[in-house]
Design an enzyme around this catalytic site. Structure first.
Site, PDB file in Angstrom:
ATOM      1  N   ASP A 103      -1.585   3.734  17.929  1.00  0.00           N
ATOM      2  CA  ASP A 103      -2.308   2.476  17.800  1.00  0.00           C
ATOM      3  C   ASP A 103      -1.553   1.454  16.956  1.00  0.00           C
ATOM      4  O   ASP A 103      -2.023   0.331  16.772  1.00  0.00           O
ATOM      5  CB  ASP A 103      -3.684   2.725  17.171  1.00  0.00           C
ATOM      6  CG  ASP A 103      -4.829   2.362  18.110  1.00  0.00           C
ATOM      7  OD1 ASP A 103      -4.557   1.893  19.227  1.00  0.00           O
ATOM      8  OD2 ASP A 103      -5.992   2.537  17.720  1.00  0.00           O
ATOM      9  N   HIS A 137      -3.664   6.025   3.160  1.00  0.00           N
ATOM     10  CA  HIS A 137      -4.405   4.807   2.831  1.00  0.00           C
ATOM     11  C   HIS A 137      -3.824   3.567   3.508  1.00  0.00           C
ATOM     12  O   HIS A 137      -4.548   2.754   4.097  1.00  0.00           O
ATOM     13  CB  HIS A 137      -4.433   4.620   1.312  1.00  0.00           C
ATOM     14  CG  HIS A 137      -5.385   3.569   0.842  1.00  0.00           C
ATOM     15  ND1 HIS A 137      -5.028   2.249   0.725  1.00  0.00           N
ATOM     16  CD2 HIS A 137      -6.685   3.643   0.458  1.00  0.00           C
ATOM     17  CE1 HIS A 137      -6.064   1.547   0.283  1.00  0.00           C
ATOM     18  NE2 HIS A 137      -7.082   2.370   0.113  1.00  0.00           N
ATOM     19  N   VAL A 191      -8.733   2.949  17.719  1.00  0.00           N
ATOM     20  CA  VAL A 191      -9.689   1.903  17.360  1.00  0.00           C
ATOM     21  C   VAL A 191      -9.108   0.533  17.699  1.00  0.00           C
ATOM     22  O   VAL A 191      -8.004   0.420  18.227  1.00  0.00           O
ATOM     23  CB  VAL A 191     -10.034   1.967  15.851  1.00  0.00           C
ATOM     24  CG1 VAL A 191     -10.753   3.257  15.512  1.00  0.00           C
ATOM     25  CG2 VAL A 191      -8.777   1.812  14.999  1.00  0.00           C
ATOM     26  N   ALA A 199      -7.632  -8.405  -8.105  1.00  0.00           N
ATOM     27  CA  ALA A 199      -8.670  -9.172  -7.409  1.00  0.00           C
ATOM     28  C   ALA A 199      -9.283 -10.262  -8.274  1.00  0.00           C
ATOM     29  O   ALA A 199      -9.670 -11.323  -7.767  1.00  0.00           O
ATOM     30  CB  ALA A 199      -9.761  -8.220  -6.912  1.00  0.00           C
ATOM     31  N   ASN A 243      -5.823  -0.245  24.800  1.00  0.00           N
ATOM     32  CA  ASN A 243      -4.975   0.876  25.215  1.00  0.00           C
ATOM     33  C   ASN A 243      -5.763   2.168  25.398  1.00  0.00           C
ATOM     34  O   ASN A 243      -5.181   3.230  25.614  1.00  0.00           O
ATOM     35  CB  ASN A 243      -3.846   1.097  24.199  1.00  0.00           C
ATOM     36  CG  ASN A 243      -4.367   1.421  22.798  1.00  0.00           C
ATOM     37  OD1 ASN A 243      -5.579   1.438  22.559  1.00  0.00           O
ATOM     38  ND2 ASN A 243      -3.461   1.676  21.871  1.00  0.00           N
ATOM     39  N   TYR A 269      -7.984 -12.160 -10.644  1.00  0.00           N
ATOM     40  CA  TYR A 269      -7.195 -13.330 -11.022  1.00  0.00           C
ATOM     41  C   TYR A 269      -7.685 -14.533 -10.220  1.00  0.00           C
ATOM     42  O   TYR A 269      -8.093 -14.412  -9.062  1.00  0.00           O
ATOM     43  CB  TYR A 269      -5.708 -13.104 -10.739  1.00  0.00           C
ATOM     44  CG  TYR A 269      -5.075 -11.977 -11.531  1.00  0.00           C
ATOM     45  CD1 TYR A 269      -5.272 -11.873 -12.901  1.00  0.00           C
ATOM     46  CD2 TYR A 269      -4.280 -11.029 -10.899  1.00  0.00           C
ATOM     47  CE1 TYR A 269      -4.689 -10.844 -13.631  1.00  0.00           C
ATOM     48  CE2 TYR A 269      -3.690 -10.003 -11.612  1.00  0.00           C
ATOM     49  CZ  TYR A 269      -3.906  -9.908 -12.982  1.00  0.00           C
ATOM     50  OH  TYR A 269      -3.331  -8.891 -13.697  1.00  0.00           O
ATOM     51  N   SER A 291     -27.856  19.761   5.370  1.00  0.00           N
ATOM     52  CA  SER A 291     -26.617  19.045   5.615  1.00  0.00           C
ATOM     53  C   SER A 291     -26.761  17.602   5.147  1.00  0.00           C
ATOM     54  O   SER A 291     -27.746  16.930   5.463  1.00  0.00           O
ATOM     55  CB  SER A 291     -26.278  19.081   7.107  1.00  0.00           C
ATOM     56  OG  SER A 291     -25.082  18.386   7.363  1.00  0.00           O
ATOM     57  N   VAL A 333      -6.233 -15.037  -6.678  1.00  0.00           N
ATOM     58  CA  VAL A 333      -6.391 -13.965  -5.689  1.00  0.00           C
ATOM     59  C   VAL A 333      -7.831 -13.965  -5.187  1.00  0.00           C
ATOM     60  O   VAL A 333      -8.775 -14.093  -5.974  1.00  0.00           O
ATOM     61  CB  VAL A 333      -6.042 -12.591  -6.297  1.00  0.00           C
ATOM     62  CG1 VAL A 333      -6.276 -11.472  -5.287  1.00  0.00           C
ATOM     63  CG2 VAL A 333      -4.591 -12.580  -6.779  1.00  0.00           C
ATOM     64  N   ASP A 365       0.840  -1.195   0.000  1.00  0.00           N
ATOM     65  CA  ASP A 365       0.000   0.000   0.000  1.00  0.00           C
ATOM     66  C   ASP A 365       0.877   1.248   0.000  1.00  0.00           C
ATOM     67  O   ASP A 365       1.937   1.255  -0.629  1.00  0.00           O
ATOM     68  CB  ASP A 365      -0.946  -0.020   1.209  1.00  0.00           C
ATOM     69  CG  ASP A 365      -2.293   0.614   0.899  1.00  0.00           C
ATOM     70  OD1 ASP A 365      -2.324   1.845   0.729  1.00  0.00           O
ATOM     71  OD2 ASP A 365      -3.299  -0.103   0.817  1.00  0.00           O
TER      72      ASP A 365
END
Length: 366
Positions: A130, A154, A172, A259, A168, A261, A315, A264, A121
């Protein structure tokens, strides 16, 4: 009479509880002039107030005040002001909706230490509270920079979904939250947010060289690559490595790669109600679906953002696209349809572009 006694007792108890709750909640901070504390306290107690805490360095005190004492203190020339002692709550960690949805909270990761998940990535913010205590390594790339930085957030978001530390009281909780799983990071995306398929092949091989048992890829593109296809087939068939990739985000039935293939696992996105996301690819190669809409996760330190959208005074719930520029805009709304061709009269306006058959990047260029 026998039947009325419990009712009277219950009514008395309810009244007592109500009075106690009100007196406990009516807590104020009283700021008095220097040297006037004893006199103010005496006057407060005379009017039924009760001291809760002395703030000696601030020439103030916290107190429970009935209405009479509150009025008296606000009119006292020795008092600078009286304000509500508002409540504060601990900022605890949050469990994203996807954790119980995939039942990750019901499975221990205590034996995960012999497995390595390789994340291909945009990097990993090693300074994030975290993520910093995970067992993590990475491979640097001369074209994208250090693996332990993340310029477009990302990769850090993906890593948090997989392995954000739990317990902790921060941030998250990841699917494997106890720091047992090993992570290896290969950074293929830099600031520009794209990479070649050859870079992906090299990254996958780097994952294999570093002991990966699973390769995670939240990435893809429209066109196949023979080299890429063969590489992932080799990793699966000959090296026992499971590769997983996002099915695609164009909201149609076209294949996205890697994705699609055969070697995968293609994963589509669902929302918190387990409804397939409108943007998720729906193809004959999709094998799994998982939480993928408004997923709360970690982002690089200092890059946490919120998005607001207001149309005609109303909104509307919105979320920003990762990698998009940071700015605000105001203008007339123009409907650009699917965005597959140039939108007439769009200059200086806010464009509404629906999902369709081409990528977001192509729509922006159009």
């Amino acid at each position: 009479m026998i039947k009325t006694i419990p009712i009277l007792i219950a009514s008395t108890l309810a009244m007592a509880i109500s009075v106690h709750a009100n007196s406990a909640d009516d807590r104020y901070i009283v700021k008095f002039k220097e040297g006037k504390g004893p006199a103010v306290k005496a006057m407060m107690e005379k009017n039924g107030g009760r001291s809760a805490m002395a703030l000696e360095k601030r020439n103030a005190m916290a107190a429970h005040l009935p209405a009479g004492a509150l009025t008296a203190l606000r009119n006292n020339p020795n008092v600078e002001y009286v304000e509500e002692d508002v409540k504060r709550y601990p900022m605890a960690e949050e469990t994203p909706f996807g954790i119980p949805m995939v039942q990750a909270n019901q499975v221990s990761d205590v034996l995960a230490g012999n497995q390595t998940v390789c994340i291909i990535d945009s990097g990993y913010d090693l300074s994030h509270e975290d993520l910093s205590s995970n067992s993590v390594s990475g491979s640097n790339d001369s074209g994208t920079g250090f693996w332990y930085t993340d310029e477009n957030s990302h990769g850090t978001h993906v890593a948090g979904t997989i392995a954000a530390i739990g317990g902790n009281n921060k941030g998250v909780v990841g699917v494997m939250p106890n720091g047992n799983i090993k992570l290896h990071i290969v950074k293929v995306f830099g600031v520009d947010g794209w990479a070649y398929s050859s870079s992906l092949v090299a990254a996958a091989d780097e994952c294999a060289s570093n002991g990966a048992s699973v390769i995670n890829m939240s990435l893809g593109g429209t066109f196949k690559s023979r080299t890429e296809d063969r590489a992932f087939a080799d990793l699966y068939n000959n090296q026992n490595i499971l590769s997983i990739a996002a099915a695609g985000n164009d909201g149609n039935t076209r294949h996205s790669y890697p994705a699609s293939y055969d070697s995968v696992v293609s994963v589509a996105a669902v929302d918190s109600n387990k409804v397939v996301a409108s943007f998720s690819q729906q193809t004959d190669q999709v094998e799994l679906s998982g939480p993928g809409v408004d997923v709360l996760s970690s982002v690089p330190v200092g890059m946490g953002l919120s998005t607001t959208l207001n149309v005609g005074g109303n909104s509307i719930e919105a979320s920003g696209m990762e990698g998009s520029p940071l700015d605000s805009a105001t203008g007339a709304l123009v409907d650009c349809g699917l965005g597959e061709s140039a939108c007439a009269n769009a200059a200086g306006k806010v464009c509404l572009i629906s999902r369709g058959n081409i990528s977001f990047a192509d729509k922006v260029l159009a």
